[in-house]
Design a protein around this motif. Structure first.
Motif, PDB file in Angstrom:
ATOM      1  N   VAL A 110       0.844   5.546   0.377  1.00 43.31           N
ATOM      2  CA  VAL A 110       0.067   6.681   0.864  1.00 43.31           C
ATOM      3  C   VAL A 110       0.341   7.880  -0.027  1.00 43.31           C
ATOM      4  CG1 VAL A 110      -0.415   8.177   2.815  1.00 43.31           C
ATOM      5  CG2 VAL A 110       0.256   5.811   3.190  1.00 43.31           C
ATOM      6  N   ALA A 166       0.852  -1.192   0.000  1.00 41.84           N
ATOM      7  CA  ALA A 166       0.000   0.000   0.000  1.00 41.84           C
ATOM      8  C   ALA A 166       0.881   1.233   0.000  1.00 41.84           C
ATOM      9  CB  ALA A 166      -0.903   0.008   1.225  1.00 41.84           C
ATOM     10  N   PHE A 212       2.295   1.822   8.663  1.00 45.17           N
ATOM     11  CA  PHE A 212       1.469   2.001   9.863  1.00 45.17           C
ATOM     12  C   PHE A 212       2.015   3.151  10.693  1.00 45.17           C
ATOM     13  CE2 PHE A 212       4.840  -0.637  11.680  1.00 45.17           C
ATOM     14  CZ  PHE A 212       5.027  -0.085  12.938  1.00 45.17           C
ATOM     15  N   ASN A 232      -7.134  -4.981   6.463  1.00 40.70           N
ATOM     16  CA  ASN A 232      -6.761  -3.913   7.395  1.00 40.70           C
ATOM     17  C   ASN A 232      -6.123  -4.550   8.626  1.00 40.70           C
ATOM     18  OD1 ASN A 232      -6.552  -1.695   9.089  1.00 40.70           O
ATOM     19  ND2 ASN A 232      -8.514  -0.829   8.450  1.00 40.70           N
ATOM     20  N   ASN A 279      -2.281   1.862  13.660  1.00 38.82           N
ATOM     21  CA  ASN A 279      -3.131   2.249  12.537  1.00 38.82           C
ATOM     22  C   ASN A 279      -2.406   1.935  11.233  1.00 38.82           C
ATOM     23  OD1 ASN A 279      -5.442   3.245  13.824  1.00 38.82           O
ATOM     24  ND2 ASN A 279      -4.467   5.215  14.206  1.00 38.82           N
ATOM     25  N   THR A 324       6.418  -0.415   8.890  1.00 43.11           N
ATOM     26  CA  THR A 324       5.735  -1.234   7.893  1.00 43.11           C
ATOM     27  C   THR A 324       5.129  -2.457   8.551  1.00 43.11           C
ATOM     28  OG1 THR A 324       7.264  -0.517   6.155  1.00 43.11           O
ATOM     29  CG2 THR A 324       5.984  -2.520   5.735  1.00 43.11           C
ATOM     30  N   VAL A 338      -2.454   1.280   6.990  1.00 44.86           N
ATOM     31  CA  VAL A 338      -3.173   1.690   5.785  1.00 44.86           C
ATOM     32  C   VAL A 338      -3.853   0.464   5.176  1.00 44.86           C
ATOM     33  CG1 VAL A 338      -2.944   2.669   3.468  1.00 44.86           C
ATOM     34  CG2 VAL A 338      -1.532   3.544   5.348  1.00 44.86           C
ATOM     35  N   SER A 367      -4.910  -3.032  11.246  1.00 43.62           N
ATOM     36  CA  SER A 367      -4.955  -2.152  12.418  1.00 43.62           C
ATOM     37  C   SER A 367      -5.568  -2.855  13.621  1.00 43.62           C
ATOM     38  CB  SER A 367      -5.787  -0.904  12.104  1.00 43.62           C
ATOM     39  OG  SER A 367      -5.303  -0.228  10.974  1.00 43.62           O
ATOM     40  N   THR A 390       2.239  -2.851   4.293  1.00 44.72           N
ATOM     41  CA  THR A 390       1.563  -1.557   4.304  1.00 44.72           C
ATOM     42  C   THR A 390       2.113  -0.675   5.420  1.00 44.72           C
ATOM     43  OG1 THR A 390      -0.613  -0.500   4.417  1.00 44.72           O
ATOM     44  CG2 THR A 390      -0.290  -2.436   5.791  1.00 44.72           C
TER      45      THR A 390
END
Length: 231
Positions: free
Chosen positions: A13, A11, A150, A87, A130, A178, A132, A89, A148
């Motif tokens: 951003v 991912a 974080f 996700n 959190n 990551t 992405v 998270s 992704t």
């Protein structure tokens, strides 16, 4: 035997530049972020058991005993196919009825904090990762690796154990890195396999964080000295 293929889904951003009007305005007063920065190390979740090593301004603290703190996970696919959202998270724990965060036990381990090397530490706190969200790729591969970015924030306490003395050090943490996990094909879907890791990366510390750390380390050193003098 045919070699299994692996696909890596990453991912990214996108940062959007926001234009402002020509009206001249005073800059708002910013409150310094006093959270201590984690610059390297890893938080790993495997089969419901967590371990971690956090390195940076705080020093080097390790939890290798394994712990199963309660978590609230983000909405994510469990049997994933192309187009589903992954996700990674999570936060712990849920808020209580009054909306206040409650600390949870995060396991035990050891650490080097400042000039102090401590063999018996117990950890507690409330952490939030959190990540992405990632769209699961359309692939015929046998294994899919998800990576992704974080952002991490949390309240953390390191206390002495065992023994009657209950001293320790509490602080706020933050960091970037990551998150990664892998999925293995199971028929027409992919299911998560192995562990999920949050690998921290270096960020530039702020002077306010260094001041907070220095004050906290001095208090921890005094507590450790008093504990040793009692035994």
């Amino acid at each position: 035997m045919r070699k299994a293929r692996k696909v890596v889904a990453t991912a990214f951003v996108a940062l959007a530049a926001v234009s402002v009007g020509q009206t001249v305005r005073a800059d708002p007063i910013s409150i310094p972020d006093l959270a201590i920065v984690v610059t390297s190390g890893q938080y790993a979740v495997r089969s419901g058991v967590d371990t971690f090593r956090l390195i940076g301004q705080i020093g080097d603290i390790v939890q290798d005993s394994g712990a199963s703190p309660p978590k609230v996970f983000a909405s994510t696919c469990t049997a994933c196919t192309a187009g589903d959202v992954v996700n990674l998270s999570f936060r712990n724990p849920p808020l209580d009825a009054a909306g206040f965060t409650q600390f949870v036990e995060l396991g035990t381990g050891r650490g080097t904090i400042g000039d102090e090397t401590l063999a018996f530490l117990s950890y507690s706190g409330s952490l939030k990762f959190n990540a992405v969200p990632v769209v699961f790729p359309d692939t015929n591969a046998s294994v899919v690796q998800i990576e992704t970015p974080f952002a991490f924030r949390g309240w953390f306490q390191a206390g002495f154990q065992p023994g009657p003395f209950q001293g320790g050090l509490g602080f706020r943490l933050r960091g970037l890195g990551t998150a990664s996990t892998s999925f293995r094909r199971d028929g027409d879907v992919f299911r998560r396999s192995g562990e999920t890791t949050f690998q921290f990366q270096t960020v530039t510390p702020e002077p306010s964080s260094m001041l907070l750390l220095g004050t906290g380390l001095a208090a921890l050193g005094r507590s450790a000295f008093r504990r040793r003098s009692r035994h």
